[in-house]
Design an enzyme around this catalytic site. Structure first.
Site, PDB file in Angstrom:
ATOM      1  N   GLY A   1       0.832  -1.193   0.000  1.00 10.26           N
ATOM      2  CA  GLY A   1       0.000   0.000   0.000  1.00 10.26           C
ATOM      3  C   GLY A   1       0.867   1.244   0.000  1.00 10.26           C
ATOM      4  O   GLY A   1       2.059   1.197   0.329  1.00 10.26           O
ATOM      5  N   CYS A   2       0.272   2.381  -0.366  1.00 11.71           N
ATOM      6  CA  CYS A   2       1.048   3.621  -0.456  1.00 11.71           C
ATOM      7  C   CYS A   2       1.487   4.120   0.917  1.00 11.71           C
ATOM      8  O   CYS A   2       2.672   4.411   1.135  1.00 11.71           O
ATOM      9  CB  CYS A   2       0.255   4.694  -1.202  1.00 11.71           C
ATOM     10  SG  CYS A   2      -1.418   4.957  -0.593  1.00 11.71           S
ATOM     11  N   TYR A   3       0.550   4.216   1.861  1.00 13.16           N
ATOM     12  CA  TYR A   3       0.932   4.631   3.216  1.00 13.16           C
ATOM     13  C   TYR A   3       1.931   3.661   3.852  1.00 13.16           C
ATOM     14  O   TYR A   3       2.950   4.081   4.420  1.00 13.16           O
ATOM     15  CB  TYR A   3      -0.300   4.732   4.113  1.00 13.16           C
ATOM     16  CG  TYR A   3      -1.253   5.849   3.809  1.00 13.16           C
ATOM     17  CD1 TYR A   3      -0.835   7.178   3.776  1.00 13.16           C
ATOM     18  CD2 TYR A   3      -2.605   5.584   3.598  1.00 13.16           C
ATOM     19  CE1 TYR A   3      -1.734   8.210   3.521  1.00 13.16           C
ATOM     20  CE2 TYR A   3      -3.512   6.609   3.353  1.00 13.16           C
ATOM     21  CZ  TYR A   3      -3.071   7.916   3.309  1.00 13.16           C
ATOM     22  OH  TYR A   3      -3.965   8.931   3.068  1.00 13.16           O
TER      23      TYR A   3
END
Length: 309
Positions: free
Chosen positions: A122-124
């Site tokens: 995921g990006c976070y």
């Protein structure tokens, strides 16, 4: 595997799928696409999967799980089974799946090369794990450290509804969300950063399309005794010294979230006060670059054993 590997993107019309398709032009692969009128037909998708060396899933979690079952059905019927790279949240902590963050450890690139099932990060979590894991591996931060993660992202990472909300006239300037403190990225962050305690994670969205900053405040007296900001920076530098995409940069007093838009790079920083009592760790990246499609391209290249032409 053929001389020119075949890639099928299931869900190529979405934001991540389009980004991957665009970036695949740099790799010596052939993209197998379905007629847009048939892209949701089970038979057409199954045929495309059977024709591919690698299937990239850019689908919601439930749809990704169904797609994996389709691939497993190919094996059950005696057909050739492609490798899978999944971009959803569905398999990032699942047994039998390799986590697709090549910079996670020295051994991770080889694990991705050998894997038949890889979960794109995921990006976070990409920013958070990049900051935390080297410090825990180096013994500077204990696994039971009380971690708090604050993050702001461009709105393109939130899906069609959020994009429409943000792009209409009068869209919100800034929005905190996930305030039930049970965001779906928490298990992923905790597992791959090797955290024993569940971190407090406060995500937010700004009124800009792309870009991301993940920040982690640290009380230095809660780290292993004697640890300095210079030690933290050194641990990060040693982890990413050979990375082509992650670099440790000089601390700055201000950071703009969208400075890396269009790039697949990520910048890490250690911001400290003069007394060495407080530190803020930051990761800056493009939420659709290193946070999504850019990471997928790294994984595709490893899984297929190809390099940019």
């Amino acid at each position: 595997m053929s001389a020119e590997p075949v890639v099928f993107i299931d869900g190529e019309a979405g934001t991540t799928g389009l980004g991957i398709r665009e970036r695949l032009r740099a790799l010596p692969v052939r993209i197998h696409s379905i007629d847009p009128a048939r892209r949701k037909e089970t038979q057409a998708r199954a045929e495309a999967m059977a024709a591919a060396d690698l299937v990239v899933l850019c689908l919601p979690d439930a749809a990704s799980k169904e797609a994996v079952e389709m691939v497993e059905g190919l094996a059950a019927s005696g057909q050739r089974t492609p490798k899978i790279l999944d971009a959803s949240t569905a398999f990032r902590t699942a047994p039998g799946w390799v986590y697709g963050f090549p910079e996670l450890s020295e051994d991770q690139p080889e694990a991705i090369r050998q894997a038949s099932r890889v979960a794109n990060p995921g990006c976070y979590p990409t920013g958070a794990i990049a900051l935390l894991r080297p410090l825990i591996d180096a013994g500077l931060m204990k696994p039971d450290f009380p971690v708090t993660i604050n993050a702001v992202s461009g709105y393109t990472g939130g899906g069609r509804t959020m994009i429409e909300t943000q792009e209409k006239e009068g869209g919100p300037a800034f929005m905190l969300y996930g305030l039930g403190l049970a965001h779906k990225h928490l298990p992923e962050i905790r597992q791959h950063a090797l955290l024993e305690k569940r971190p407090i994670f406060v995500p937010s969205v700004g009124h800009f399309p792309r870009g991301m900053i993940v920040s982690i405040p640290v009380h230095m007296d809660l780290l292993v005794k004697g640890t300095t900001a210079a030690d933290l920076r050194r641990a990060l530098e040693e982890r990413y010294v050979t990375s082509s995409f992650v670099r440790v940069c000089k601390a700055e007093n201000t950071l703009v979230a969208d400075a890396l838009v269009g790039s697949d790079d990520m910048e890490l920083r250690v911001h400290a006060d003069e007394a060495n009592t407080h530190v803020v760790l930051t990761a800056r990246l493009d939420n659709l670059g290193k946070g999504a499609s850019g990471a997928a391209i790294q994984n595709i290249a490893l899984m297929l054993g190809v390099s940019p032409a």
